[in-house]
Enzyme design. Sequence first.
Site, PDB file in Angstrom:
ATOM      1  N   TYR A 211       0.831  -1.202   0.000  1.00 48.64           N
ATOM      2  CA  TYR A 211       0.000   0.000   0.000  1.00 48.64           C
ATOM      3  C   TYR A 211       0.870   1.258   0.000  1.00 48.64           C
ATOM      4  O   TYR A 211       0.699   2.166  -0.812  1.00 48.64           O
ATOM      5  CB  TYR A 211      -0.933  -0.004   1.215  1.00 48.64           C
ATOM      6  CG  TYR A 211      -1.766   1.251   1.292  1.00 48.64           C
ATOM      7  CD1 TYR A 211      -2.920   1.380   0.524  1.00 48.64           C
ATOM      8  CD2 TYR A 211      -1.379   2.320   2.105  1.00 48.64           C
ATOM      9  CE1 TYR A 211      -3.669   2.543   0.558  1.00 48.64           C
ATOM     10  CE2 TYR A 211      -2.123   3.485   2.142  1.00 48.64           C
ATOM     11  CZ  TYR A 211      -3.269   3.595   1.373  1.00 48.64           C
ATOM     12  OH  TYR A 211      -3.999   4.746   1.403  1.00 48.64           O
TER      13      TYR A 211
ATOM     14  N   PHE B 104       3.906   1.530  -0.903  1.00 49.20           N
ATOM     15  CA  PHE B 104       4.621   1.614  -2.184  1.00 49.20           C
ATOM     16  C   PHE B 104       3.721   2.251  -3.244  1.00 49.20           C
ATOM     17  O   PHE B 104       4.125   3.174  -3.957  1.00 49.20           O
ATOM     18  CB  PHE B 104       5.063   0.215  -2.634  1.00 49.20           C
ATOM     19  CG  PHE B 104       5.786   0.226  -3.944  1.00 49.20           C
ATOM     20  CD1 PHE B 104       7.150   0.463  -3.987  1.00 49.20           C
ATOM     21  CD2 PHE B 104       5.106   0.026  -5.136  1.00 49.20           C
ATOM     22  CE1 PHE B 104       7.827   0.502  -5.207  1.00 49.20           C
ATOM     23  CE2 PHE B 104       5.765   0.069  -6.348  1.00 49.20           C
ATOM     24  CZ  PHE B 104       7.134   0.302  -6.375  1.00 49.20           C
ATOM     25  N   ASP B 105       2.471   1.787  -3.313  1.00 49.65           N
ATOM     26  CA  ASP B 105       1.536   2.337  -4.298  1.00 49.65           C
ATOM     27  C   ASP B 105       1.326   3.833  -4.094  1.00 49.65           C
ATOM     28  O   ASP B 105       1.181   4.592  -5.046  1.00 49.65           O
ATOM     29  CB  ASP B 105       0.181   1.614  -4.217  1.00 49.65           C
ATOM     30  CG  ASP B 105       0.282   0.206  -4.778  1.00 49.65           C
ATOM     31  OD1 ASP B 105       1.298  -0.091  -5.440  1.00 49.65           O
ATOM     32  OD2 ASP B 105      -0.642  -0.592  -4.532  1.00 49.65           O
TER      33      ASP B 105
ATOM     34  N   SER C 157      22.729 -18.274 -30.797  1.00 52.52           N
ATOM     35  CA  SER C 157      22.071 -19.289 -29.981  1.00 52.52           C
ATOM     36  C   SER C 157      23.165 -20.198 -29.411  1.00 52.52           C
ATOM     37  O   SER C 157      24.351 -19.904 -29.555  1.00 52.52           O
ATOM     38  CB  SER C 157      21.112 -20.038 -30.891  1.00 52.52           C
ATOM     39  OG  SER C 157      20.456 -21.002 -30.153  1.00 52.52           O
ATOM     40  N   LEU C 158      22.773 -21.285 -28.792  1.00 50.63           N
ATOM     41  CA  LEU C 158      23.774 -22.189 -28.220  1.00 50.63           C
ATOM     42  C   LEU C 158      23.674 -23.551 -28.882  1.00 50.63           C
ATOM     43  O   LEU C 158      22.576 -23.997 -29.233  1.00 50.63           O
ATOM     44  CB  LEU C 158      23.515 -22.390 -26.726  1.00 50.63           C
ATOM     45  CG  LEU C 158      23.830 -21.238 -25.777  1.00 50.63           C
ATOM     46  CD1 LEU C 158      23.375 -21.594 -24.373  1.00 50.63           C
ATOM     47  CD2 LEU C 158      25.325 -20.945 -25.788  1.00 50.63           C
TER      48      LEU C 158
ATOM     49  N   ARG D  90      15.144 -11.302 -29.680  1.00 54.01           N
ATOM     50  CA  ARG D  90      16.182 -11.879 -30.520  1.00 54.01           C
ATOM     51  C   ARG D  90      15.837 -11.744 -32.015  1.00 54.01           C
ATOM     52  O   ARG D  90      16.688 -11.457 -32.829  1.00 54.01           O
ATOM     53  CB  ARG D  90      16.373 -13.359 -30.192  1.00 54.01           C
ATOM     54  CG  ARG D  90      17.505 -13.987 -31.014  1.00 54.01           C
ATOM     55  CD  ARG D  90      17.261 -15.444 -31.349  1.00 54.01           C
ATOM     56  NE  ARG D  90      17.079 -16.211 -30.152  1.00 54.01           N
ATOM     57  CZ  ARG D  90      18.065 -16.731 -29.439  1.00 54.01           C
ATOM     58  NH1 ARG D  90      19.296 -16.542 -29.819  1.00 54.01           N
ATOM     59  NH2 ARG D  90      17.810 -17.416 -28.364  1.00 54.01           N
TER      60      ARG D  90
ATOM     61  N   CYS E 164     -24.981 -40.441 -16.131  1.00 54.49           N
ATOM     62  CA  CYS E 164     -26.442 -40.263 -16.159  1.00 54.49           C
ATOM     63  C   CYS E 164     -27.055 -40.675 -17.486  1.00 54.49           C
ATOM     64  O   CYS E 164     -28.246 -40.475 -17.702  1.00 54.49           O
ATOM     65  CB  CYS E 164     -26.795 -38.815 -15.828  1.00 54.49           C
ATOM     66  SG  CYS E 164     -26.294 -37.669 -17.110  1.00 54.49           S
TER      67      CYS E 164
ATOM     68  N   CYS F  43     -21.713 -33.057 -21.098  1.00 54.27           N
ATOM     69  CA  CYS F  43     -22.977 -33.683 -20.740  1.00 54.27           C
ATOM     70  C   CYS F  43     -23.926 -32.533 -20.429  1.00 54.27           C
ATOM     71  O   CYS F  43     -23.668 -31.747 -19.514  1.00 54.27           O
ATOM     72  CB  CYS F  43     -22.816 -34.575 -19.514  1.00 54.27           C
ATOM     73  SG  CYS F  43     -24.421 -35.005 -18.794  1.00 54.27           S
TER      74      CYS F  43
END
Length: 686
Positions: free
Chosen positions: A33, A35-36, A81-82, A134, A406, A421
């Site tokens: 609160y 913080f807000d 990339s790896l 990326r 049923c 159903c």
Amino acid sequence: MDPIQVKIEELKEKINQHNYNYYVLDNPTISDYDFDQLLLELIRLEEQYPEYQTADSPSQRVGGGVTQQFETWTHQYPMLSLGNTYSKEELYEFDQRIHKLLTEPVEYVCELKYDGVAINLIYKNGVLVKGVTRGDGVVGDDVTVNVKTIRSIPLKLRGDYPQDFEVRGEIILTHKQFAILNDEREELGYPTFANPRNAASGSLKLLDSNEVARRGLDSRLYLLLGEQLPIINHDDAIQKLKEWGFKTPEVVEKVSTIDEVFAFIQYWDKEREHLPFDIDGVVIKVNSFAQQTALGTTSKFPRWAISYKFKAERVLTPLLSVDFQIGRTGAVTPVANLAPVPISGTIVKRATLHNADMIEALDLHDGDYVYVEKGGEIIPKIVAVELEKRNPSSKKIQFITRCPECNTLLVQNPGETQIYCPNELGCPPQIKGRLEHFISKKAMNLDSLGEGKVEMLFSNQLVHSIADFYDLQYDQLIGLEKVITDEESQTERVISFQDKTVQNILSSVEQSKQVPFERVLFALGIRFVGEVTARKLATAFRSIDQLANATFEELTQVSDVGEKVAQSVIDYFNQAQNLETVLRLQKAGLQFEVRDEDQGVQIDLFQQGSIVVSGVFSVPRDDIKKLIEQYGGKIVSSISKSTLYVVAGEKMGPEKEKKANSLGIPILSEQDLYEMIDKEKKNIEN
Ligand code: IVH
């Protein structure tokens, strides 16, 4: 410096520190609160004095509005990339290649391989200037507005940082945020995300950054790039990143042999099930930057790093049978019964088949041997059938046509994969499901009645309709017995309701009469009306009578109520049995109207007038809506002659503006709204 500017700078610093404590250190020192309040103060000051607003202000984190399309951005250093390895052998080959190319000793750093989306962040003079995806490795999308909403990514750095650098890492979603997001989506009838990675990647590419701000994305930054950096190896880089305010990998382990690397892999392959987020492997990097440079890169991968991907453990086991389960809403879920088999430390006996499409896709036959995997998902799933082991005369698994509970003919709505159903009122699992939903915590919270007790009441024919809870009598309950079989020990024991249990049940039933209308509405179990929708409907219509009389158009005017929800509400109130249930509950004394104290409405400023909110605001749009509702306004989505006000943020659609003007409806700015509320508050205080 202007004292206002000083104040703004102080607020920014304070908020940045709290953000860092909370999102990076995981150690908040202030209430949400408070913080807000700080953030709100900053937003208001910046609005009043826009000349002091800067790109690194924490006010930017609430989202910067809606974009039509992302600009592209060419990476200064390509985003490689790896190379992947999947086995010990491949890993040892990597080590051999390294030692062939380098003569001196090598130190490796092992990290977790986060299963998220890669991001590249560019900082200049300690301020985040760009966040780029990326893309194809050369050109990515500029998603800066979205990146700024991620609380663990610093907008302004701390300490002694280089003036120009890039940092790369992963945007992730924790299991907790993933579950919250999917629950919300389910409630609203949107398709859910298959896994946290898809959710993170989908969120990062949203064009509405206000929505991104709500998704709870997180980050781990693990690669520093730039010219003349004051660092000579990777683990120092991670240390520096941490000092400058980034959230870095939780495990960075330096080792000097490939055997140690393998031990790290084996440890995390098991341990990953306890992590609060997904990883899909381990990344191994050569620590020294000089050695990294000497090793260089191929066109796709660096030669100095590699990933080891975990295998989802997969086993082969015979399919024994397929059950069809009926849920609370009547949805039919096929479940495979398997010959019990251990996977990742647990014995698996069942696997979900989701729906008819999945059975079809697997082309599942009676007695098939199936491959079962327990990957990142909690519930094991069948990934393939071993055709070589199929008995040629076996029959294909057929989806049932009648409800196993049923015997009603099942239905499938056009365009939906789910089979239902339709016997809502007579099908036992649907009835029981409704009862269980009704008593659940978020609904009526009848905490003295667990699932087991509801089952007892149901099988003793004491409750069938949710209204029956309110007719329960002491004499009916006392001494009620049930035989319970303990599955593990296969022993049976009898439980019976004693005086204390009965008193508890009756008193929690009594207490539930004070549960606010919005939760009662949720508890009724109207299809597609989840917790959030129930709250919106309750606020908009104020009472069950008004809701029951609402037309389709009126319903769809409520924010986030789509056609599916509207139709479902109409269908609910068209059923005589539902009307009777509601009537009985009303007679029993449940809340079917919004009480002022439940809403915190002390000031009925807007007196239920319809208000349209449009455009982009300094705070999430939902907060503006909440505020209006709190002061007695009814949020609707389109402008008509009965609209009281239009509250317009930036970039309100020109059509809306034209319509409001032509109908003579006053347009309020965000500031006007705040002022109106403040004025009314002051009036009341005087
Ligand atoms: S280092 C030159 N470290 O995995 C690339 N990547 O499959 C250097 N990833 O592109 C990447 N966790 O998106 C690195 N601890 C980690 C990582 C990691 C996840 C991702 C990253 C990378 C992809 C490769």
